[in-house]
Write a protein that holds these residues in place. Structure first.
Motif, mmCIF file in Angstrom:
data_model
loop_
_atom_site.group_PDB
_atom_site.id
_atom_site.type_symbol
_atom_site.label_atom_id
_atom_site.label_comp_id
_atom_site.label_asym_id
_atom_site.label_seq_id
_atom_site.Cartn_x
_atom_site.Cartn_y
_atom_site.Cartn_z
ATOM 1 N N LEU A 1 -49.088 -46.063 63.726
ATOM 2 C CA LEU A 1 -48.119 -45.009 63.997
ATOM 3 C C LEU A 1 -46.656 -45.583 63.545
ATOM 4 O O LEU A 1 -46.031 -46.427 64.175
ATOM 5 N N ALA A 2 -46.149 -45.030 62.415
ATOM 6 C CA ALA A 2 -44.976 -45.648 61.799
ATOM 7 C C ALA A 2 -43.808 -45.763 62.890
ATOM 8 O O ALA A 2 -43.148 -47.087 63.095
ATOM 9 N N GLN A 3 -43.602 -45.078 63.610
ATOM 10 C CA GLN A 3 -42.347 -44.822 64.677
ATOM 11 C C GLN A 3 -42.652 -45.981 65.503
ATOM 12 O O GLN A 3 -41.660 -46.583 66.010
ATOM 13 N N ALA A 4 -43.988 -46.200 66.022
ATOM 14 C CA ALA A 4 -44.119 -47.438 66.973
ATOM 15 C C ALA A 4 -44.244 -48.656 66.487
ATOM 16 O O ALA A 4 -44.175 -49.677 67.266
ATOM 17 N N ALA A 5 -44.366 -48.666 65.290
ATOM 18 C CA ALA A 5 -44.698 -50.068 64.736
ATOM 19 C C ALA A 5 -43.370 -50.660 63.902
ATOM 20 O O ALA A 5 -43.134 -52.098 64.157
ATOM 21 N N MET A 6 -42.527 -49.963 63.014
ATOM 22 C CA MET A 6 -41.794 -50.435 62.270
ATOM 23 C C MET A 6 -40.465 -51.090 63.301
ATOM 24 O O MET A 6 -39.795 -50.328 63.876
ATOM 25 N N PHE B 1 -52.049 -50.879 54.279
ATOM 26 C CA PHE B 1 -51.394 -50.653 55.126
ATOM 27 C C PHE B 1 -51.191 -49.024 55.357
ATOM 28 O O PHE B 1 -50.607 -48.629 54.192
ATOM 29 N N ALA B 2 -51.296 -48.486 56.585
ATOM 30 C CA ALA B 2 -50.790 -46.841 56.342
ATOM 31 C C ALA B 2 -50.006 -46.570 57.624
ATOM 32 O O ALA B 2 -50.344 -46.620 58.608
ATOM 33 N N ALA B 3 -48.691 -46.466 57.425
ATOM 34 C CA ALA B 3 -47.842 -46.081 58.593
ATOM 35 C C ALA B 3 -47.574 -44.423 58.221
ATOM 36 O O ALA B 3 -46.821 -44.270 57.571
ATOM 37 N N GLU B 4 -47.976 -43.955 59.146
ATOM 38 C CA GLU B 4 -48.088 -42.178 59.241
ATOM 39 C C GLU B 4 -47.460 -41.966 60.619
ATOM 40 O O GLU B 4 -47.188 -42.585 61.565
ATOM 41 N N SER B 5 -46.718 -40.832 60.324
ATOM 42 C CA SER B 5 -45.756 -40.434 61.813
ATOM 43 C C SER B 5 -46.665 -39.313 62.467
ATOM 44 O O SER B 5 -46.299 -38.777 63.489
ATOM 45 N N PHE C 1 -54.962 -39.181 57.796
ATOM 46 C CA PHE C 1 -54.181 -39.391 56.545
ATOM 47 C C PHE C 1 -54.486 -40.777 56.108
ATOM 48 O O PHE C 1 -54.472 -41.113 54.602
ATOM 49 N N ALA C 2 -54.869 -41.735 56.976
ATOM 50 C CA ALA C 2 -54.982 -43.073 56.680
ATOM 51 C C ALA C 2 -56.402 -43.096 55.897
ATOM 52 O O ALA C 2 -56.345 -43.814 54.982
#
Ligand code: CTP
Length: 396
Positions: free
Chosen positions: A347-352, A320-324, A330-331
Motif C-alpha cells: 500500500l503506497a501510503q503506508a510504505a513510502m 514492486f507495485a505501490a498501489e493506493s 492491481f498488483a
C-alpha cells in the motif's frame, strides 16, 4: 536481536573509529567486550573502551581477572562474532600463520564464532605481496574481510588501506550472520524516485525515500550476492560493499540499468520511476506569469522493468507495485502485464518514506502475505523468497 561482540583493537591510528563502533553497538543493545594489543594502547587508552563498553578491557594473556584465568578461551567463547578492527598488517600475518603469541591471536585461534577483520594500513603495506597472500589465506580459511576503503590516509598518501567508517562496520556486522543464500549470484536493483526537470530549479518527482530499495540491496549483499544499485536522488548514504550508480531521470536510470545488465542473475526494480516527464526543458528559470497559468505538457517515460523483462536475455525480474487501493487486484494485473515471475505488492501510503512495510508477494503459486516488519526484515524475507525461486528454477 541482541548479540555479543568481541572487538579486538590492534595498533593503528584507525583505533579511534573503533571507539565510535563500540558506542554504536552498545546503543543498539548489543553486549560488547574489547581486547587490545599492547601497541593499540599507544593510540587509545583501555579506559576509553572500558567506559564505552561498560566492561573491563583485556590486553594480555596473563590477565588474572577471569575466574579460571583463561581470558583467551572465555572471551571468544562468549562472543557471537569476533571482529578485529583495526587489523594491522602484522595482525593479519599472525592470524594467517595461526600464531598464538599474544591475546588477540590466541583468542582468534581458540574461538568457535565467526572471525571478521577490518584491515587498516598504509596503501603500500596493503599492496605488499606478503600482505595480499595473508589476506587471501584468511579468506580461504573462512575469515570475513571488511574493507579496506580507498581514500586519503593518515600518512597523507591516497589509496587502498583506510579502515571502513564505524557506521559501515556496524552495517556489515548486522548482516555477517545471514546465510549466504545468494552466494555467486549477481543482483541489479533500482531504488528511490526519479527527478524529471522542468527548469534549473524545478522538477517532477515523488515521495519515495529509497529506503526499501537500499534495504534490499543490503540484504542481497548480506546473502552473499554481488550487488549493483542504480539509485535516483535520495538522502541515504551509499551502502558499503554495494556498487552504487547515482542517476536522476528515468531515461538515465534505464541507460545505467542496460549498461550494468550483462551477467546479472536477478533484476529487482524498486524505484518509483516517474511515468511522465516534461516535454520541454527550460534552460532558464520560468518566470511567474502575471496573466493566466502555464501548462505543462508531458511525454511518456520508458518503463524500465517492462523493457528489461521483455528482453530475450532477461534475468529473473522482480517488480514492486505501490498501489493506493485494490492493492492485490492491481498488483497481479501489473505482474501479468509486465510478465514477472515475482512481484512485491504494498500500500503506497503506508510504505513510502516509512521505516517499516507490509507486503504481499505474488508469484505463479499465488499470494504470500507477510506481517508488518521493519524494511530490513521485509528485505530479508524477499531475498529468501527469491533464493527459493532461483533454487527451484535451477532444479527444472
Ligand atoms: N517501473 C519502471 N519504470 C517505469 C514505471 C514503473 O521500471 N517507468 C517499475 C517500478 O520500479 C515497479 C513496477 O514497475 O517495480 C511498478 O511500478 P508502479 O509505479 O507501481 O506501476 P506503473 O507501471 O507505473 O503503473 P501505475 O502507475 O498505473 O500503477
Amino acid at each position: 536481536m541482541a548479540r555479543s561482540y568481541l572487538i579486538g583493537v590492534t595498533g593503528g591510528i584507525a583505533a579511534y573509529k573503533s571507539c565510535e563502533l563500540v558506542r554504536l553497538l552498545v546503543k543498539a543493545g548489543h553486549q560488547v567486550r574489547v581486547v587490545m594489543s599492547e601497541a593499540a594502547t599507544h593510540f587509545i587508552s583501555p579506559t576509553t573502551f572500558q567506559a564505552l563498553s561498560g566492561h573491563p578491557v583485556f590486553t594480555d594473556v596473563w590477565d588474572a581477572r577471569p575466574e579460571n584465568a583463561m581470558a583467551h578461551i572465555e572471551l571468544s567463547r562468549q562472543a557471537d562474532v569476533f571482529l578485529i578492527a583495526p587489523a594491522t598488517a602484522d595482525c593479519l600475518a599472525r592470524l594467517a600463520q595461526g600464531r598464538c603469541d599474544d591475546l588477540i591471536s590466541t583468542l582468534a585461534a581458540a574461538r568457535t564464532c565467526p572471525l571478521v577483520v577490518a584491515p587498516a594500513m598504509n596503501r603500500q603495506m596493503w599492496e605488499n605481496p606478503p600482505n595480499q597472500r595473508n589476506v587471501q589465506q584468511l579468506r580461504a580459511d573462512g575469515v570475513q574481510v571488511f574493507g579496506p576503503a580507498h581514500g586519503e590516509q593518515a600518512c597523507g598518501e591516497v589509496g587502498d588501506g583506510r579502515m571502513l567508517e564505524a557506521a559501515q562496520l556496524f552495517d556489515l556486522l548486522q548482516g555477517c550472520h545471514q546465510p549466504k543464500i545468494l552466494a555467486g549470484k549477481k543482483v541489479l536493483l533500482t531504488a528511490g524516485p526519479t527527478f524529471e526537470p522542468i527548469d534549473p530549479v524545478r522538477g517532477i518527482t515523488n515521495i519515495s525515500s529509497g529506503k526499501m530499495g537500499y534495504a534490499l540491496a543490503r540484504a542481497c549483499r548480506d546473502a552473499g550476492a554481488e550487488v549493483t544499485l542504480v539509485s535516483g536522488p535520495t538522502a541515504l548514504t551509499e551502502p558499503v560493499g554495494v556498487h552504487t550508480l547515482a542517476v536522476r531521470q528515468a531515461r538515465e536510470m534505464l541507460a545505467a540499468v542496460e549498461q550494468s545488465l550483462s551477467g546479472q542473475d536477478v533484476f529487482i526494480s524498486v524505484a518509483a520511476v516517474a511515468d511522465y516527464r516534461p516535454a520541454e526543458y527550460h534552460e532558464h528559470k520560468i518566470k511567474k506569469q502575471h496573466e493566466g497559468v502555464p501548462t505543462l505538457s508531458l511525454l511518456e517515460n520508458p518503463d524500465i522493468l517492462a523493457t528489461i523483462a521483455a528482453r530475450a536475455d532477461a534475468p529473473f525480474c522482480v517488480g514492486f507495485a505501490a498501489e493506493s487501493r485494490n492493492v492485490l487486484e492491481f498488483a497481479e494485473a501489473k505482474r501479468q502485464r509486465k510478465k514477472l515471475p515475482l512481484l512485491v505488492a504494498n500500500l503506497a501510503q503506508a510504505a513510502m518514506g516509512a521505516d517499516d512495510n507490509e507486503i504481499v508477494l505474488l508469484d505463479d503459486a499465488g499470494q504470500h502475505p507477510m506481517p508488518r516488519m521493519e524494511k530490513s526484515a521485509v528485505a530479508w524475507a524477499i531475498v529468501q523468497h527469491i533464493a527459493q525461486m532461483l533454487a527451484t528454477a535451477s532444479q527444472h
